[in-house]
Scaffold this motif. Structure first.
Motif, short mmCIF file in Angstrom:
data_model
loop_
_atom_site.label_atom_id
_atom_site.label_comp_id
_atom_site.label_asym_id
_atom_site.label_seq_id
_atom_site.Cartn_x
_atom_site.Cartn_y
_atom_site.Cartn_z
N PRO A 477 0.83 -1.19 0.00
CA PRO A 477 0.00 0.00 0.00
C PRO A 477 0.87 1.25 0.00
O PRO A 477 1.93 1.27 0.64
CB PRO A 477 -0.78 -0.12 1.30
CG PRO A 477 -0.06 -1.14 2.13
CD PRO A 477 0.65 -2.03 1.17
N ALA A 478 0.41 2.25 -0.73
CA ALA A 478 1.23 3.44 -0.86
C ALA A 478 1.31 4.16 0.49
O ALA A 478 2.26 4.87 0.75
CB ALA A 478 0.63 4.36 -1.91
N GLY A 479 0.30 3.94 1.35
CA GLY A 479 0.28 4.66 2.61
C GLY A 479 1.37 4.20 3.56
O GLY A 479 1.95 3.15 3.39
N MET A 480 1.64 5.03 4.58
CA MET A 480 2.66 4.71 5.57
C MET A 480 2.35 3.38 6.24
O MET A 480 3.22 2.58 6.53
CB MET A 480 2.64 5.76 6.68
CG MET A 480 3.39 6.99 6.36
SD MET A 480 3.22 8.21 7.70
CE MET A 480 4.18 7.50 8.99
N CYS A 481 1.07 3.19 6.56
CA CYS A 481 0.63 1.99 7.23
C CYS A 481 -0.88 1.96 7.05
O CYS A 481 -1.43 2.81 6.36
CB CYS A 481 0.98 2.05 8.72
SG CYS A 481 0.18 3.41 9.56
N LYS A 482 -1.55 1.03 7.70
CA LYS A 482 -2.99 0.94 7.41
C LYS A 482 -3.78 2.08 8.02
O LYS A 482 -4.97 2.21 7.78
CB LYS A 482 -3.53 -0.43 7.79
CG LYS A 482 -3.35 -0.75 9.25
CD LYS A 482 -3.81 -2.17 9.51
CE LYS A 482 -3.80 -2.50 10.98
NZ LYS A 482 -2.71 -1.91 11.78
N CYS A 483 -3.12 2.95 8.80
CA CYS A 483 -3.84 4.08 9.39
C CYS A 483 -4.03 5.23 8.42
O CYS A 483 -4.78 6.16 8.69
CB CYS A 483 -3.09 4.61 10.61
SG CYS A 483 -2.76 3.37 11.86
#
Ligand code: SRM
Ligand code: FAD
Ligand code: SF4
Ligand code: FES
Lengths: 812, 111
Positions: A477-483
């Motif tokens: 996922p491009a995001g830092m983490c699932k948050c």
């Protein structure tokens, strides 16, 4: 025999033309390719991520040397064509010439420069190519004032990019609202607010009168008398087709080089495509129609019949956090009706312009997921009378179901366009996936979807997921983490540009999806904040991994290890005695010499830590930070003090560096080595920074590793004095602190930004080097201190023991 | 029904942090969340015995410091793919004081 094709300009349009040509008939032409820029084709659209630091130039090259070689292209890069001799069918560059049977003009366009006093001052740039981009990067805009003239697509991407690099940016726009050609005033207002929230000042209805300055740009003066300070001025007010050579050759030129449907100019042997052309009175400024032209021209050149028909194009802005979508015509007019949806709280605005029950214009801001669906209805001229009541809620709603992004994509018909730049529709992607393209790269490779401006990457992935179901191996996922969906880079930029100064502020403003984050994002945020605001931000101990919270490495049984600093690996009998005494007193089960030239006391109970630290402190020993994402060890060899080969005092330099850098927090751990001669006994060439002394001075190299990967350092600079070696090292560490993603070792980060860029920042640009060192010192004024001393005070020590011992109570 | 006994002040535990109490039942970690709720869990990770009190507290969850298993403190259940549970103990906050179940004391007395 192959015919001779000469192409002038290696840009987006001609690059695509050559691909089609070689794919269809690799043997038809021998190609000679001239380019004004000293390089081949790269993805010009991606200059903005390069400017903001999210991508490197290498990542945006679309055709490399190997590609040109494989297709036998005779490359004449850095050789602008100066004359076309139509009579003899020869083009001349400043270096040489080439004969042609067919000639393609693909010279793109040139930035328009408003003719105000001061426009030629150093410090005034445009935004078109890599040189411009590098000029902005090299201006070292961090902390400086930048003014962008022009609030259109390019101007805003330039502004956001420079803001991401820490500049104070003002955008001056002539019209009443931003991007007036793509947005109506309501959406323009929302966009302006979003930009202002991240610290970019916007001045609309502002006409530039002059650029002020003596030797270089210093300020911008507006007609209304306002003056904005400016160390750098970027003019992004528009483009005009680059037609000079065509005009000189007396081809028919209006605003652009005039071409017919087959993309032929007024000379039957000469063709043109891209931003330099005019087709039926129309000019082009986005890549989608140019790619269509490329397809058509490839066929024309292969003597097939084909005709170019321009279609409506949609616009997106590549600025993170500013989601906008616009297509078609949205001026008010007779017989036109609007459907408008607003959610001011969430900054969402959607407007459809209807005429005769058909959509003719779409403007969306804040939530653009349905953009492609509306755009499809617009292009197809679909009668929307039936769905009119709920139209604005998008395709998912038409079935009465709730809005969810997968449903929106599922509802798209196969002809719906997903990638606007390359005109790739959903059906094509589905087909590609069914034919075995199961990764994003593979889909990109065979359909080109998401390969240009990249804003549709998420949509492409959703289509893949729909097609593959659970087989879809979601890319990391491009995001830092699932948050959060924001990447590390985005979060870092937004912390800076929005002035966010606490973890709760980041989570609130950037829309964290969890309460209180998780063990993966919290330490990263804590680091980004303390690196950005060393004086204002207070380190959040609870957001630290146990080792950093407790200033000791936790062991598998819950005990800890204690490693005192031994500056440069040098110790004294008194220190050794203190270590031995501590080992005895606290029953340390193992005393070990580490690979980092110091001593590890392993197996200490938590409640003994402050007492042991206090004892070690008394002997002058401080924490070795063997646990931190920070400076670990500076390994040295004996050097000129004792060794018969030593050329400089490597031990002394190592100690000096360790005393300078200790206590600093960094994205990942930092290890140094200093060797006294090229025999390199301190193994300096596999460290984050390695210095090898030689007779003439110090060879500094960086980006080495010897852990999970083994990598030799790369040469950064050779300097004659120790002082300079120290300055460059500090500047390098600070640059790493300011730019790297949390948990990227220096070698990973350097691979992303490029060693050349690093060199430019810390070696060549002396002012910048000094500024980096100053910022490092500022941070060290807070962090260069011993955590052991802080935690072994009478008030802190009790906190290391259990809160209560009920086993004793039981015994009563 | 549990009886409760005052064990410490809320302030003794940092927000998003934990402190340990030693009991005959083993070490018990008292966690305090950002919004001042308190949970009591055995301080032993079911995976390999990691001290949960040293984990990062986020929302009403805690991540084990050794190998990142995540536990929902309201139930003690491991989250996601991991399988396991930690024993939880009744605990209350009243007027800024933390009260724990007397079970932790009573049982040990009985022992
Ligand atoms: C103590 C020591 C081994 C020894 O007995 O010699 C050691 C021990 C640990 N290393 Fe190391 N490393 C030690 C030198 C090294 C070296 C050699 C060096 O520094 O010259 C390397 C390779 C050089 C490098 O970093 O490039 C090394 C590469 C690693 C790595 C892989 C890093 C990487 O980027 O690839 C890890 C894992 C990590 O950091 O994520 C690691 C992680 C660890 C941890 C912290 C694992 C952990 O998270 O608990 C170990 C802690 C043990 C403890 O409780 O104390 N250790 N580790 C050495 C301490 C040096 C010191 O005085 O501070
Ligand atoms: C920063 C930036 C962001 C953009 N973002 C988007 C976007 O998100 N979406 C979108 O659709 N479009 C975007 N564009 C516009 C897009 O890049 C252009 O439409 C496209 O590059 C035009 O292609 P072209 O081949 O006509 O010209 P170019 O790509 O400009 O190529 C022309 C080439 O010809 C060379 N040349 C000129 N004169 C000569 C000569 N006499 N001899 C030899 N060579 C010569 C030039 O050096 C240049 O390399 C963006 C543009 C920029 C600058
Ligand atoms: S190599 Fe390092 S991390 Fe691995 S067991 Fe040894 S000390 Fe631990
Ligand atoms: S011991 Fe807790 S996750 Fe392994």
């Amino acid at each position: 025999m192959k015919k001779k094709l000469v192409v002038i300009g290696a840009g987006m349009a001609s690059g695509r033309l050559l691909e089609h040509l070689f794919e269809t008939d690799p043997d038809a032409y021998h190609v000679t390719l001239f380019n004004g820029e000293p390089r081949g084709n790269y993805n010009r659209l991606m200059l903005s991520p390069v400017l903001s630091g999210e991508k490197t130039y290498d990542e945006i090259v679309t055709h490399d040397e190997a590609w040109y070689q494989a297709h036998g292209v005779d490359c004449r890069f850095g050789q602008p064509v100066v004359r076309i001799d139509r009579e003899n069918r020869v083009v001349h560059s400043n270096h040489g010439s080439a004969e042609y049977d067919a000639l393609v003009i693909a010279t793109g366009s040139a930035p328009f420069i408003i003719p105000v006093p001061g426009k030629d001052l150093p410090g005034v740039v445009t935004y078109r190519d890599l040189e411009d981009t590098n000029a902005m990067i090299e201006a070292g805009v961090a902390g400086k004032d930048a003014v962008v003239i022009g609030g259109g697509l390019l101007g805003l991407e330039a502004a956001a990019g420079m803001a991401a690099r820490g500049a104070r940016v003002t955008v001056i726009h002539l019209m009443g609202h931003l991007m007036e050609r793509q947005l109506d005033s309501a959406a323009g207002y929302l966009l302006q607010k979003d930009l202002e929230r991240r610290g970019i000042k916007v001045h609309c209805a502002g006409a530039t009168k002059a650029i002020l300055g003596h030797d270089r740009a210093e300020a911008v003066l507006l007609e209304d008398g306002t003056v904005y300070p400016a160390d750098l001025v970027c003019m992004a007010v528009g483009i005009r087709p680059e037609t000079r050579i065509a005009t000189d050759a007396r081809l028919e030129v209006e605003r652009g080089v005039v071409v017919d449907d087959a993309l032929r100019t007024s000379d039957p042997h000469i063709f043109a495509l891209g931003e330099c052309v005019e087709h039926q009175g129309q000019l082009f400024g986005l890549v989608a129609p140019l790619y269509d032209q490329a397809k058509v021209l490839a066929r024309t050149l292969l003597d097939e019949k084909a005709a170019f028909r321009p279609v409506q194009t949609a616009t997106k802005l590549k600025v993170t956090g500013c989601d906008l979508f616009s297509a078609g015509d949205f001026a008010e007019g007779e017989g036109r009706e609007d459907i408008v949806f607003r959610d001011p709280g969430r900054g969402i605005y959607k407007r459809l312009v209807l005429q005769d029950d058909r959509i003719i214009g779409v403007v969306m801001y804040g939530e653009t997921g349905d953009g492609n669906w509306f755009y499809g209805l617009l292009k197809d001229g679909t009668d929307v009378a039936e769905m009119r009541d709920t139209l604005i809620f998008g395709p998912a709603f038409q079935g009465g179901t709730k809005l969810d992004p997968m449903a929106a994509v599922a509802a798209l018909p196969p002809e719906a366009e997903i990638c606007g730049c390359n005109g790739v529709c959903k059906g094509t992607i589905v087909q590609a996936v069914q034919n075995g393209a199961t990764t994003l790269d593979a889909v990109r490779g065979c359909t080109k979807a998401s390969g240009s401006c990249g804003t549709c990457t998420g949509l492409v992935e959703q289509v893949m997921k729909l097609t593959l179901g659970d087989d879809f191996a979601a890319p990391a996922p491009a995001g830092m983490c699932k948050c959060t969906d924001h990447s590390h880079e985005d979060v870092r930029r937004l912390i800076k540009s929005m002035g966010l100064k606490s973890i709760p502020a980041v989570m609130q403003e950037l829309g964290w999806k969890s309460v209180g984050g998780c063990h993966s994002c919290r330490p990263a945020l804590n680091y980004y904040l303390l690196a950005e605001y060393p004086l204002d931000y207070r380190d959040d101990r609870q957001s630290r991994f146990v080792n950093e919270r407790n200033h000791a490495n936790i062991q598998k049984d819950g005990t800890y290890s204690v490693v005192p600093r031994m500056w440069g690996g040098v110790t004294t009998p008194a220190e050794l005695r203190a270590i031995a005494d501590a080992a005895d007193k606290y029953n340390v089960p193992m005393v070990k010499v580490t690979g980092g030239q110091r001593i590890d006391l392993l197996g200490v109970c938590k409640e003994d830590l402050p007492h042991m630290w206090s004892d070690l402190n008394d002997a002058g020993l401080v924490s070795g930070h063997a646990y931190s994402k920070g400076l670990r060890t500076v390994k040295t060899c004996v050097g000129s003090e004792f060794c018969r080969f030593g050329t400089q005092d490597s031990t002394g330099l190592g100690i000096r560096l360790e005393k300078l850098l200790w206590g600093s927090w960094t994205p990942h751990k930092v290890k140094l080595g200093v060797s006294g001669c090229p025999r390199n006994c301190a193994e300096a060439t596999c460290k984050d920074v390695g210095i090898v002394c030689v007779d003439s001075g110090y060879n500094i190299s960086v980006a080495g590793a010897a852990g999970m990967e083994v990598k030799e350092t790369e040469h950064l600079a050779s300097v004659p004095t120790e002082d300079e070696a120290v300055q460059i090292t500090a500047a390098f560490v600070q640059l790493y602190r300011e730019h790297a993603k949390y948990l990227d070792r220096a070698y990973k980060w350097v691979a992303k930004v490029g060693l050349d860029w690093v060199k430019a920042q810390v070696v060549d640009d002396l002012d910048n080097r000094r500024a980096l060192v100053e910022r490092f010192e500022l941070s060290q004024s807070v962090y260069r201190k011993d955590p052991w001393a802080e935690h072994s005070t009478p008030s802190e020590t009790p906190k290391w023991s259990p809160l209560a011992d009920l086993t004793l109570e039981a015994a009563e | 029904m549990s009886l409760f006994v005052d064990i410490a002040a809320l302030e003794d535990i940092p927000p998003q942090g934990a402190r340990v109490i030693k009991t005959r039942e083993g070490c018990v970690a008292l966690f305090r969340t950002a919004d001042d709720r308190v949970f009591a869990l055995d301080d032993r990770c079911p995976h390999k015995g990691g001290p949960l009190s040293e984990g990062i507290v986020h929302g009403a969850s805690v991540t084990c410091p050794l190998h990142n298993w995540v536990f929902d403190m309201t139930t003690g259940m491991a989250q996601g793919a991991d399988d396991g549970a930690v024993r939880t103990w009744p605990v209350r906050v009243e007027a800024g004081r933390i009260l724990i179940t007397t079970d932790l004391i009573a049982r040990s007395r009985a022992a």
